[in-house]
Each structure stands twice: as structure tokens, then as C-alpha cells.
Design a protein around this motif. Structure first.
Motif, PDB file in Angstrom:
ATOM      1  N   PRO A  75       0.723  -1.422   0.011  1.00  0.00           N
ATOM      2  CA  PRO A  75       0.185   0.007  -0.199  1.00  0.00           C
ATOM      3  C   PRO A  75       0.895   1.253  -0.002  1.00  0.00           C
ATOM      4  O   PRO A  75       0.209   2.450  -0.439  1.00  0.00           O
ATOM      5  CB  PRO A  75      -0.833  -0.196   1.129  1.00  0.00           C
ATOM      6  N   LEU A  76       2.194   1.098   0.335  1.00  0.00           N
ATOM      7  CA  LEU A  76       2.755   2.503   0.374  1.00  0.00           C
ATOM      8  C   LEU A  76       3.843   2.630  -0.661  1.00  0.00           C
ATOM      9  O   LEU A  76       4.466   3.651  -0.652  1.00  0.00           O
ATOM     10  CB  LEU A  76       3.670   2.390   1.766  1.00  0.00           C
ATOM     11  N   ARG A  77       3.848   1.432  -1.641  1.00  0.00           N
ATOM     12  CA  ARG A  77       4.840   1.883  -2.545  1.00  0.00           C
ATOM     13  C   ARG A  77       4.385   2.987  -3.574  1.00  0.00           C
ATOM     14  O   ARG A  77       5.355   3.685  -4.047  1.00  0.00           O
ATOM     15  CB  ARG A  77       4.771   0.570  -3.427  1.00  0.00           C
ATOM     16  N   PRO A  78       2.956   3.170  -3.843  1.00  0.00           N
ATOM     17  CA  PRO A  78       2.680   4.528  -4.599  1.00  0.00           C
ATOM     18  C   PRO A  78       3.186   5.679  -3.899  1.00  0.00           C
ATOM     19  O   PRO A  78       3.582   6.762  -4.549  1.00  0.00           O
ATOM     20  CB  PRO A  78       1.097   4.407  -4.776  1.00  0.00           C
ATOM     21  N   ILE A  79       3.112   5.915  -2.727  1.00  0.00           N
ATOM     22  CA  ILE A  79       3.568   6.967  -2.046  1.00  0.00           C
ATOM     23  C   ILE A  79       4.979   7.123  -2.084  1.00  0.00           C
ATOM     24  O   ILE A  79       5.578   8.205  -2.321  1.00  0.00           O
ATOM     25  CB  ILE A  79       3.047   6.921  -0.396  1.00  0.00           C
TER      26      ILE A  79
END
Length: 571
Positions: A18-22
Motif C-alpha cells: 500500500p505504501l509503494r505508490p507514496i
């Protein structure tokens, strides 16, 4: 995760989906520089904790579900952010969102720190509460003892009155009354002294010995259990204490062995601290092995560098590291100490044994060849701290006796004695100078070779000097042969001799020469001359070795003959 890429360690951490796009990454790689393995592990642990806090903070403020792949905000949230930061472009909006997340993370970190402080404060309150309970218990104990003392005094008064009444009824003389009164006073004083010491001991005991910040056990307050004080648990045996108790107090261990083992223990303590011996397991010994192989060979010579600085210097510069043989010697010394602890059931196993050390590439010392001895005779001794005549004397003794450098350099004038009319070296311990032979078999009598007598060795004896070779000086650790050993190593480089040829090689030369004799010289005589443990294990060899006739030893010494080895006459 710790990864070794080339000669450097790297830290690798997978970014949650979930944090990879950020973050724009699926993995995070961070180089740990040229840190050693021990330091790299410590730095990786710190980075892992920091990244875990970062990931948890991002997930807690972003409302991202595990199945989501993008971070979205409601129109109202975007409008509020735009009004607050006055964004003009989409890029400004993204930057604003990042700042909001950073502010949220900072708030969470502040809350976390506050929670930690609160937890510590709660523990401290519990600890102080237990200390106060202990103090109240001690006060009650002292009050009880004082009451016992008062009872004892009252008992003495009643006993004294009863004895006086009895004396009057029995018409006891005044002398007998005096004796009885003295006995009563003695018993009373003994009782009072005992209780007084108990009060002083109890009052002087620190209240923090029983309770700890993490203990909430009820304290005993029952009167009949007041004198049954719980015995203090024995302190764990530390490594330094084990060294002093089981090695340095043993007369069978040579001073050289004690000194070398003390250095090894000091090196371990410098790296890991003075640990209890039961906490030193295979993992600790393996870490110590890694540390030793990371140390430069010159470790300890630069006193301005810390232990970690030495490892970093070795990693960043092309400097020689400790040899495999040196590391193996460190492990052998610790293994010997642990075997003693194991026999006493003070440890469960020996973590220093069964380690493999590949010494196939190590250079083994060998005997001198005749052409190498000829080169030594024809190469002038360089001018330095060791005079030429001292060099010649020590070298001649080594070549015509097979004695060790430590034995030669510690010879005293009094150690040259006539035994049954034969001039001999008497090699023995000198406890007052903290020196002894390497082994028990090292204490021996060595007849002086006739070549040494004709060469003029006895002229080294000086009435106002203690040592035969008085020009040698003690090193900082009491090694009289250290300066000569270094000077001889430089001299050997001048002669361009191979590394396998050393001063100790004269001992190999004598041993090889005697064992290749075609005469009737027995092996046991050679062992006695050189101070070796007998190679024969028969009862006669082990029990009667000290009884070898001096004539046989002299015959063995005189069998040391060279085609042409004679250093110039003393001036």
C-alpha cells in the motif's frame, strides 16, 4: 535484511504494497559503508526499527487498506489542504499532502515518546512504593529487636533478684555472690551485643537489595520469619574473575601462558565487555572470531585509536589483518580456560572448541641451511640498540645449545654453574622477576658447549651486573628478548632470507642435527637437553627423565657440530 555486496554490507527492506505508490519504491537499499560485520548488524537493527515506525505511521494516517494501490483524499480534504497551503498546481497539492503526512508522523512520534515517559514514570512509582514497603518492614524488624532487648534486660533484673534471694536463703558467701553476678553480667552483655550487631547489620543494608523496579512480591512481615532472611543469590562468575581464579593462580601454568591468556581475555573484554561465563555461547565465540579476523595485525600499537576505529581502519585501508594462526592461538587459550570451568560444572559446554582454522597457507619455521648460516656469518650486524658482541653471544648460544631466545635473554650470571666439574647453564624460574621456562620440562641443566667456552662466552659475566647479556632491556611487558627479536627480524631482511627462517630456527637446526647423528645418542637425551616433554611415553622415560646422567647430556651437546659456523672473536 543484511546483504554483503562486494566488500561492503547493505541494508535491504521491502516496502509494504500500500505504501509503494507514496514512496515510489518497492525496496529500500542503504549502504552501511565499510563497517565490520558486528557494527553492520547494529546499524541494520537501528534502520529496521526506524523504518518500521515510518511504515506504521504512514499506514495509520493514510486510511489505506491492504488491497488498495493508490492513496486518495476526499474532495473536502483536498479543498481544506488547498485553502491552507494555497496550491496552484497539482504538484503543489502533492507536496502539500506529503507535508500533512509528515506533520501527522511528527505528532505520532511525540505521542509515542510521551507514552514511553509515562510508562517509565509508572514503573518508577511502583519501584518507590516497594522501597517504602521495605523500609517499613525494616522499621518493624528493628522495633521488634529492641523489644527483645528490653525483655532481656527485664529478664536479667529478675534473674539477678532471684539469685540474690537464693543466696540469702542458702547463705552464700560474698565471693560466690560476686562470681554469680559476673556470670550473669557476661551472659547479659553477650545477649545485648548479639542483638546490637543484628540491628546495625539490618539498618545498614540498602533497601534496594530485595525489591526491583519490576517486582511486586509481598514482603514478609510475620514475626517468626524475621530471622529467616533470604540469602542473596550468588553473583555470576565474570570472565575476568574466571581468569584470575582458575588460571593465574595455578603454579603449573607458565608465566608466558598466563600473560598470553590475559591478553586474549583483555581483547575479548574490550570487544564485548566482561560477560558472565555462562552467557558466552557459540554465537558470542563466533562473533569474536569475526572481530579477530577484522583486526589489523598492528592492533594495539596506535593507542589513540579505539577498538572500532581499528576495525574501520583495516576495512578502509589495505593493511595486513591478524593471521589465522594468531586467531587460532586466541581460541586455544580460551578453550583451555573453559575446559577447567567445564570440569567444575561452571559452564555447560566449551564454545571455543571444534572451530576450524585453515593453516595450509601459513609459513612454518624450519631449520637453517648451511648456505643460510654462511650468509649470516658474512653479513655484518647493523648498528642499533643491540651491540654487535651481544648479537654474536646470543646467536652462538642458540646455535650450540638449542635454547629458546627467552631462556637465553633471561640467563643470570648465577645461572652459570659448575656441576660435577662441568660448566653448565642452569635454566630455572625467577619468580622475583616474573619469569619462568615455557613448560615444566623447560627447567633443566644444559652443559656449555666447548666451542662456546673457547669462543669466550664466560667473559660476558660482569661482577656489577645481574644478567649475562646485560645490554638487553626489559620491554613494557617484561620480555627481555623483545628488542633483540625485532632487531634480528630486520637483520634477516637485510640478508634476504625466506620468512620460514627465523631465530627460533636454530632450535630446529640443533634438534635435526642431533637426530641425524649416526652415533648412539638416545632420543630421551635430546629431549632432556632441549627441554621437550619426552617423546617416549614409557614409565622409564616419564618417571626417571630428571635422572639422566650429566655425562650423557654433555655428550649430546658436544655432538652439535657445524662444518663452518663461528662468529668473530669478542673484542
Amino acid at each position: 535484511m543484511l546483504k554483503l555486496v562486494g566488500s561492503r554490507f547493505h541494508f535491504r527492506r521491502v516496502v509494504p504494497v500500500p505504501l509503494r505508490p507514496i514512496l515510489g519504491k518497492s525496496e529500500i537499499w542503504i549502504s552501511l559503508g565499510r563497517a565490520g560485520k558486528v557494527e553492520a548488524r547494529r546499524r541494520a537493527a537501528e534502520l529496521h526499527g526506524q523504518m518500521t515506525d515510518l511504515f506504521e505511521g504512514l499506514l495509520s494516517v493514510s486510511d489505506i487498506k491492504q488491497s488498495s494501490k493508490t492513496l486518495t483524499f476526499s474532495p473536502e480534504e483536498i479543498k481544506s489542504i488547498n485553502e491552507k497551503y494555497v496550491f496552484k498546481t497539482d504538484l503543489d497539492v502533492c507536496k502539500g499532502i506529503i507535508r500533512v503526512l509528515e506533520d501527522t508522523i511528527e505528532i505520532h512520534e511525540t505521542l509515542r515518546i510521551a507514552e514511553v515517559h509515562n510508562a517509565r514514570a509508572e514503573v518508577e512509582v511502583k519501584y518507590q512504593k516497594i522501597v517504602m514497603q521495605q523500609a517499613e518492614y525494616l522499621d518493624r524488624l528493628m522495633s521488634g529487636i529492641k523489644e527483645v532487648v528490653i525483655v532481656a534486660e527485664n529478664f536479667q533484673a529478675r534473674l539477678l533478684k532471684s539469685m540474690e534471694d537464693l543466696a540469702q536463703r542458702l547463705q552464700i558467701s560474698s565471693a560466690e555472690k560476686k562470681v554469680l553476678r559476673g556470670e550473669i553480667d557476661r551472659l547479659h552483655n553477650t545477649l545485648i551485643t548479639t542483638f546490637t550487631k543484628t540491628i546495625e547489620t539490618t539498618a545498614s543494608r540498602p533497601p534496594s537489595q530485595s525489591p526491583t523496579p519490576y517486582s511486586e512480591e509481598a514482603l514478609p512481615i510475620v514475626a517468626e520469619n524475621q530471622t529467616k532472611l533470604q540469602s542473596k543469590a550468588p553473583s555470576p562468575l565474570l570472565l575476568s574473575a574466571a581468569l584470575e581464579r582458575f588460571l593465574n593462580t595455578k603454579p603449573a601454568k607458565s608465566l608466558e601462558t598466563q600473560r598470553d591468556t590475559s591478553r586474549t581475555v583483555a581483547l575479548f573484554v574490550q570487544a564485548f565487555g566482561d560477560l558472565p561465563v555462562r552467557e558466552i555461547d557459540g554465537k558470542v565465540s563466533g562473533d569474536f572470531r569475526d572481530v579477530l579476523f577484522s583486526l589489523p595485525a598492528s592492533h594495539g600499537k596506535r593507542r589513540n585509536l579505539s577498538f572500532q576505529d581499528e576495525i574501520d581502519r583495516a576495512a578502509s585501508q589495505d593493511v595486513p589483518l591478524l593471521s589465522t594462526k594468531t586467531v587460532k592461538n586466541h581460541f586455544m587459550r580460551l578453550s583451555s580456560l573453559w575446559n577447567d570451568l567445564l570440569r567444575r560444572d561452571m559452564v555447560e559446554k566449551n564454545p571455543w572448541s571444534r572451530w576450524n582454522f585453515d593453516l595450509s597457507n601459513q609459513i612454518s619455521r624450519r631449520a637453517w641451511k648451511q648456505e643460510e648460516m654462511n650468509k649470516l656469518v658474512n653479513t655484518p650486524w647493523p648498528v642499533g640498540s643491540i651491540p654487535n658482541e651481544t648479537f654474536m653471544g646470543i646467536t652462538m648460544v642458540a646455535a650450540y645449545s638449542g635454547m629458546r631466545l627467552g631462556e637465553i635473554s633471561n640467563l643470570r650470571n648465577e645461572d652459570i654453574q659448575d656441576v660435577e666439574g662441568v660448566p653448565c647453564f642452569r635454566i630455572c624460574a625467577h619468580p622475583e622477576d616474573n619469569w619462568s621456562p615455557k613448560t615444566e620440562a623447560g627447567e633443566r641443566i644444559v652443559p656449555i658447549h666447548s666451542t662456546l667456552l673457547s669462543w669466550g662466552l664466560l667473559a660476558f659475566q660482569k661482577a656489577n651486573q645481574k644478567y649475562l647479556f646485560s645490554d638487553l632491556k626489559d620491554s613494557r611487558d617484561g620480555n627481555r628478548g623483545a628488542d633483540f627479536s625485532r632487531a634480528f627480524s630486520r637483520y634477516k631482511m637485510i640478508m634476504d632470507l625466506p620468512p620460514a627462517v627465523t631465530f627460533h630456527g636454530f632450535r630446529h637446526t640443533v634438534s635435526t642435527l642431533l637426530r641425524n647423528q649416526k652415533s648412539d645418542i638416545r632420543e630421551i637425551w635430546i629431549d632432556a637437553l632441549l627441554g621437550h616433554e619426552s617423546s617416549h611415553k614409557s614409565q622409564g622415560a616419564t618417571t626417571y627423565l630428571s635422572g639422566i646422567d650429566l655425562t650423557n647430556l654433555q655428550t649430546t651437546v658436544e655432538a652439535i657440530q657445524y662444518p663452518d659456523f663461528y662468529l668473530g672473536k669478542r673484542l
